[in-house]
Design a protein around this motif. Structure first.
Motif, PDB file in Angstrom:
ATOM      1  N   ARG A  93      10.482  68.927  68.081  1.00  0.00           N
ATOM      2  CA  ARG A  93      11.607  67.983  68.000  1.00  0.00           C
ATOM      3  C   ARG A  93      11.274  66.687  68.731  1.00  0.00           C
ATOM      4  O   ARG A  93      10.852  66.701  69.887  1.00  0.00           O
ATOM      5  CB  ARG A  93      12.865  68.610  68.589  1.00  0.00           C
ATOM      6  CG  ARG A  93      14.062  67.663  68.734  1.00  0.00           C
ATOM      7  CD  ARG A  93      15.330  68.440  68.963  1.00  0.00           C
ATOM      8  NE  ARG A  93      15.667  69.213  67.775  1.00  0.00           N
ATOM      9  CZ  ARG A  93      16.598  70.170  67.743  1.00  0.00           C
ATOM     10  NH1 ARG A  93      17.253  70.482  68.841  1.00  0.00           N
ATOM     11  NH2 ARG A  93      16.857  70.819  66.616  1.00  0.00           N
ATOM     12  N   SER A 134      12.951  63.377  70.235  1.00  0.00           N
ATOM     13  CA  SER A 134      14.280  62.954  70.658  1.00  0.00           C
ATOM     14  C   SER A 134      14.172  61.903  71.750  1.00  0.00           C
ATOM     15  O   SER A 134      13.124  61.744  72.379  1.00  0.00           O
ATOM     16  CB  SER A 134      15.092  64.153  71.163  1.00  0.00           C
ATOM     17  OG  SER A 134      14.497  64.697  72.339  1.00  0.00           O
ATOM     18  N   ILE A 142      18.468  62.990  68.445  1.00  0.00           N
ATOM     19  CA  ILE A 142      17.387  63.712  67.785  1.00  0.00           C
ATOM     20  C   ILE A 142      16.888  62.852  66.633  1.00  0.00           C
ATOM     21  O   ILE A 142      17.588  62.665  65.630  1.00  0.00           O
ATOM     22  CB  ILE A 142      17.850  65.091  67.274  1.00  0.00           C
ATOM     23  CG1 ILE A 142      18.297  65.962  68.451  1.00  0.00           C
ATOM     24  CG2 ILE A 142      16.722  65.775  66.508  1.00  0.00           C
ATOM     25  CD1 ILE A 142      18.850  67.311  68.028  1.00  0.00           C
ATOM     26  N   ASP A 200      13.061  66.543  63.365  1.00  0.00           N
ATOM     27  CA  ASP A 200      12.490  67.868  63.589  1.00  0.00           C
ATOM     28  C   ASP A 200      11.275  68.003  62.683  1.00  0.00           C
ATOM     29  O   ASP A 200      11.392  67.914  61.454  1.00  0.00           O
ATOM     30  CB  ASP A 200      13.505  68.969  63.275  1.00  0.00           C
ATOM     31  CG  ASP A 200      14.467  69.217  64.423  1.00  0.00           C
ATOM     32  OD1 ASP A 200      14.216  68.711  65.528  1.00  0.00           O
ATOM     33  OD2 ASP A 200      15.480  69.914  64.209  1.00  0.00           O
ATOM     34  N   ASP A 211      23.308  69.880  66.930  1.00  0.00           N
ATOM     35  CA  ASP A 211      22.084  69.164  66.584  1.00  0.00           C
ATOM     36  C   ASP A 211      22.339  68.114  65.511  1.00  0.00           C
ATOM     37  O   ASP A 211      21.761  67.023  65.539  1.00  0.00           O
ATOM     38  CB  ASP A 211      21.012  70.146  66.112  1.00  0.00           C
ATOM     39  CG  ASP A 211      20.402  70.930  67.268  1.00  0.00           C
ATOM     40  OD1 ASP A 211      20.683  70.585  68.432  1.00  0.00           O
ATOM     41  OD2 ASP A 211      19.655  71.886  67.007  1.00  0.00           O
TER      42      ASP A 211
END
Length: 258
Positions: free
Chosen positions: A64, A66, A76, A79, A187
């Motif tokens: 991830r 971020s 975020i 991913d 998320d």
């Protein structure tokens, strides 16, 4: 860990669009110095402010990217999963990282030292002519994404995010012939970004319109065409194109946990 041979590493590197530009001779050199690494869940590979020492390729798992926001929340950015690479910008700049990179699950990575990559470019200067357009395209895509997010309503940003996630196979699973994205509302809110409460209300409205369905950490897209209209900022929906669930089907599962 698998892929311990140089031949196996070459095959992995050849799957990456960027490295395919390098040619077989360079890939053979990279494979000799590439290090296979098992990264445990929640391990931070790169902190904001670091100058990364490696280019990473994900064999399996999820990483991830971020960044902390001024209000204490986390944004975020992306991913990443099998086949993705990160920290490539260090090939051409010495600027500090503006994001954290952390493992979401136990992950297997291949890492190559930036210093070795620099020597490769010194040895094969024509490689830059192949690689620079790749980075320009990636930068342009990132700029468009940021501009779109800054100028869009929450529903538009959320729809765009879900559609983008469906383009990444490692986020997907087949659920009753529909596409399901395994992600929590927390998320999702961090990706948009917005508060979880606002994301929850938006998903509830979409369930009422039969666009999506949320169930215990998974968002299933029921009507992709309508969701694409939302992503484009179109507020109207053609009810004739909507998916109408069978009688008695549950429309909403309150997310007690994330």
């Amino acid at each position: 860990m698998a892929l311990s041979s140089a031949e196996g590493r070459v095959k992995q590197l050849d799957k990456i669009r960027l490295f395919r530009l390098f040619g077989q001779d360079v890939l053979n050199e990279l494979a000799k110095v590439a290090i296979l690494r098992r990264v445990p869940k929640n391990k931070i590979l790169t902190h904001v402010g670091d100058i990364p020492n490696y280019v990473y390729y994900i064999i399996q798992g999820k990483i991830r990217l971020s960044a902390p926001l001024s209000d204490g929340r986390e944004f975020i950015y992306s991913d990443l999963g099998p086949g993705d690479t990160f920290d490539l910008t260090r090939l051409f700049t010495t600027r500090c990282s503006n994001m954290n990179a952390a493992s979401v699950v136990d992950s297997d990575l291949m890492q190559i030292e930036i210093s070795f990559m620099t020597r490769v470019f010194d040895k094969y200067p024509d490689l830059a002519l192949k690689v620079i357009p790749y980075f320009c395209e990636a930068t342009h895509d990132a700029q468009e994404r940021v501009i779109h997010s800054a100028a869009s309503a929450l529903s538009t940003r959320l729809a765009s995010t879900l559609l983008r996630l469906t383009e990444r196979p490692h986020n997907m699973a087949a659920v009753d012939r529909a596409r399901s994205i395994h992600i929590s509302q927390t998320d999702l809110a961090a990706m948009v970004p917005a508060s979880r409460a606002k994301v929850n209300r938006c998903l509830r409205e979409w369930e009422r319109r039969h666009l999506t369905q949320y169930d215990h950490g998974s968002v299933t897209i029921l009507n992709r065409a309508a969701l694409e209209s939302v992503a484009l900022g179109e507020v109207g929906f053609d009810r004739s194109t909507m998916h109408i669930p069978r009688p008695g089907a549950s429309l909403w599962h309150a997310p007690g946990g994330q």
